[in-house]
Design an enzyme around this catalytic site. Structure first.
Site, PDB file in Angstrom:
ATOM      1  N   ASP A  14       0.636  -0.995  -0.072  1.00 50.69           N
ATOM      2  CA  ASP A  14       0.057   0.008   0.467  1.00 50.69           C
ATOM      3  C   ASP A  14       0.814   1.448   0.560  1.00 50.69           C
ATOM      4  O   ASP A  14       0.494   2.166   0.704  1.00 50.69           O
ATOM      5  CB  ASP A  14      -0.774  -0.061   1.089  1.00 50.69           C
ATOM      6  CG  ASP A  14      -1.425  -1.214   1.507  1.00 50.69           C
ATOM      7  OD1 ASP A  14      -2.752  -1.842   0.412  1.00 50.69           O
ATOM      8  OD2 ASP A  14      -2.259  -2.029   2.528  1.00 50.69           O
ATOM      9  N   GLU A 195     -11.008   1.050  -3.782  1.00 51.98           N
ATOM     10  CA  GLU A 195     -10.081   1.740  -2.706  1.00 51.98           C
ATOM     11  C   GLU A 195      -9.535   2.208  -3.350  1.00 51.98           C
ATOM     12  O   GLU A 195      -8.927   2.569  -3.969  1.00 51.98           O
ATOM     13  CB  GLU A 195     -10.600  -0.226  -1.914  1.00 51.98           C
ATOM     14  CG  GLU A 195      -9.344  -0.555  -2.354  1.00 51.98           C
ATOM     15  CD  GLU A 195      -9.100  -2.000  -1.617  1.00 51.98           C
ATOM     16  OE1 GLU A 195      -9.098  -2.175  -0.574  1.00 51.98           O
ATOM     17  OE2 GLU A 195      -8.658  -3.496  -2.749  1.00 51.98           O
TER      18      GLU A 195
END
Length: 552
Positions: A14, A195
């Site tokens: 991420d 997302e």
């Protein structure tokens, strides 16, 4: 000269990137590992060094009780008004229920927080709670001086939708107070699982970058644009901007969850997560890692990879020398602080787990709860960053009974680990054995036959070669290793090998652990820890060759 992806090897998912002057910073998720968030620094986009783990005080983060693969998700790092800003999620519950076999409510607790600091390696502020409506929060600083909080919206109600789009709400950067009402600005594409939002402004367009397709093999970076921050957003005409889906031969899989940065010369680069599967089992024991590559803006104003294919690049030509040397760490515990590569699990009170001062020159672990605990585990470890490595340590430990154990551990989470440990039989005689907890069937727990061992310090060793894992031991000072006859499947310590319904978002660690289920806190003293990888170039070539053979 090339950048050999991934730039952050081993569990580092991420990525969020920001440039301040000539300095680049990337923040990555740490989930249940403490301290929270890793921030790496670079001047050339090729060579990166860990410079901060900002969430390190009890007032900032306490993950005791958090389930596996919960905790700190998807930090977003930005810079505005002379400060660094970090937004992150602390996931407290990853639950789901079913009603008569159908999909029921999926109640989860996603708490989003903001911290700030004038220096990236300074003491970050205490957190300000922002919302709990979903995960993957990010800040967008518009050119009119206003800042906006983005996050995905979680819909727990029964039905097909869980990922209910991207919401935006204005945020006061002085107080962290949210202003006005949240608005859904983008509902996502047919790939689903929308997302990881990031927003950029370029030539009058708002460009929204999101992750879609789930974080497995269909993961992708998707972009859309609008003249208004609130939309409507037009989706990129080419489909995903970057993805490995449909490319099983690619050395970098699971590419997605990206972020953009612009160099001082105006070039655009994307950092993104990826996974490197083992050639035979196709499992990612290293977890999700971070890669980077240059992008280009087309004449039509859309962003694309350099070759317009959307493929992740395993190697990127650059004009600087990138360090690709294998890690060769021989750590002696001579200082008063834990060496940089190591972390522990969940608790913000490390003094309850270990000490470097109680016996100078040793890392003392105090026997705490079981390896499978979600609260207070005395486990200190570092990331596995290569398919081939060996690790060894030397421990002094005098267990009195079977509830006390200390040794060397290869750990993914509480449902999958291999623990080579010293313990004692019912007569108090020392013995050595392996506890293997694996996600097979409904979960498997195996203790290998115990091997009696004499008094004194014991050296413990693990050798990992792709899927193969074996343990050895010897009394300190002995020349030859005694290898246990069992061979273990290292690929079970991966995202892909799992019990049903559990999240798997981290990666394999190797380190030291001590448990005392009698509650007496019996300590174990570790003199050193060595972690040595096979040369990276050899491993890369051989892994690529093996993967090509497996795929035919």
């Amino acid at each position: 000269m090339t950048i050999r992806n991934p730039i952050l090897r081993g569990f580092n998912p991420d990525p969020s990137i920001v440039r301040v002057g000539d300095d680049y910073y990337v923040a990555t998720s740490t989930f249940e590992w403490f301290p929270g968030v890793q921030i790496h620094h670079s001047r050339d986009l090729a060579n990166w060094r860990l410079v901060a783990r900002p969430l390190r005080r009890p007032s900032q983060l306490d993950m005791r009780g958090n389930p596996d693969s919960c905790g700190v998700w998807a930090p977003d790092l930005s810079y505005a008004d002379g400060r660094f800003h970090l937004i992150f999620t602390d996931v407290k519950r990853y639950g789901r229920t079913t009603v008569d076999g159908a999909r029921g409510a999926s109640l989860r607790d996603f708490h989003n927080y903001w911290v700030w600091c004038d220096r990236v390696d300074g003491d970050w502020s205490d957190p300000v709670h922002l919302n709990s409506s979903g995960f993957d929060p990010a800040l967008f600083h518009d050119d009119d001086g206003r800042s906006w909080l983005l996050n995905m919206l979680w819909d727990h109600r029964p039905g097909p939708r869980r990922f209910a789009g991207i919401v935006a709400q204005e945020m006061d950067l002085r107080s962290g107070r949210l202003l006005g009402e949240r608005r859904v600005i983008f509902e996502g594409t047919s790939l689903g699982f929308t997302e990881g939002p990031h927003l950029y402004k370029r030539e009058g367009w708002y460009h929204l970058l999101v992750a879609e397709g789930g974080t497995e093999r269909n993961h992708a970076v998707v972009m859309a644009r609008s003249r208004s921050l609130f939309g409507p957003y037009e989706v990129h005409p080419d489909g995903p901007v970057l993805t490995a889906r449909g490319r099983p031969e690619a050395p970098l899989q699971r590419a997605g969850h990206g972020d953009l940065v612009e160099t001082p010369l105006g070039e655009t680069w994307m950092t993104y997560l990826c996974g490197r599967p083992l050639p035979a089992s196709d499992r990612c024991v290293l977890g999700r890692e971070s890669a980077i590559q240059p992008m280009r803006w087309g004449a039509d104003g859309w962003l694309r990879t350099l070759d317009s294919t959307g493929a992740p690049m395993a190697e990127v030509p650059v004009e600087v020398q990138a360090d690709v040397a294998p890690v060769q760490e021989e750590t002696e515990f001579t200082g008063s602080t834990l060496p940089e590569p190591f972390q522990w699990l969940r608790t913000p009170y490390p003094e309850q787990l270990f000490s470097l001062d109680a016996r100078p020159g040793y890392l003392r672990l105090y026997g705490r709860e079981t390896i499978g605990s979600h609260f207070t585990q005395s486990l200190v470890a570092r990331r596995q960053q290569a398919f081939r490595y060996h690790a060894q340590t030397c421990v002094e430990f005098e267990p009195r009974h079977f509830q006390q154990a200390a040794g060397l551990i290869c750990y993914y989470n509480s449902t999958k680990f291999y623990f080579l440990h010293l313990t004692a039989d019912d007569c108090g005689e020392r013995q050595i054995q392996v506890l293997a907890v694996t996600p097979q069937g409904e979960g498997s727990s195996l203790l290998t036959p115990p091997v009696p061992i004499g008094a004194g310090a014991v050296e413990l060793r693990v050798e990992v070669d792709h899927e193969a894992l074996r343990f050895g031991y010897r009394l300190a000072g002995a020349l030859e290793w005694c290898w246990l006859p069992e061979r273990f499947d290292a690929s079970l310590l991966s995202d892909e090998a799992t019990l049903p319904g559990l999240p798997n978002f981290t990666g394999t660690f190797v380190g030291m652990a001590c448990q005392d289920m009698a509650g007496t806190g019996l300590p174990a003293d570790f003199r050193y820890f060595h972690y040595v990888e096979q040369p990276a170039a050899d491993a890369l070539r051989e892994a690529a060759s093996e993967r090509a053979e497996v795929l035919g």
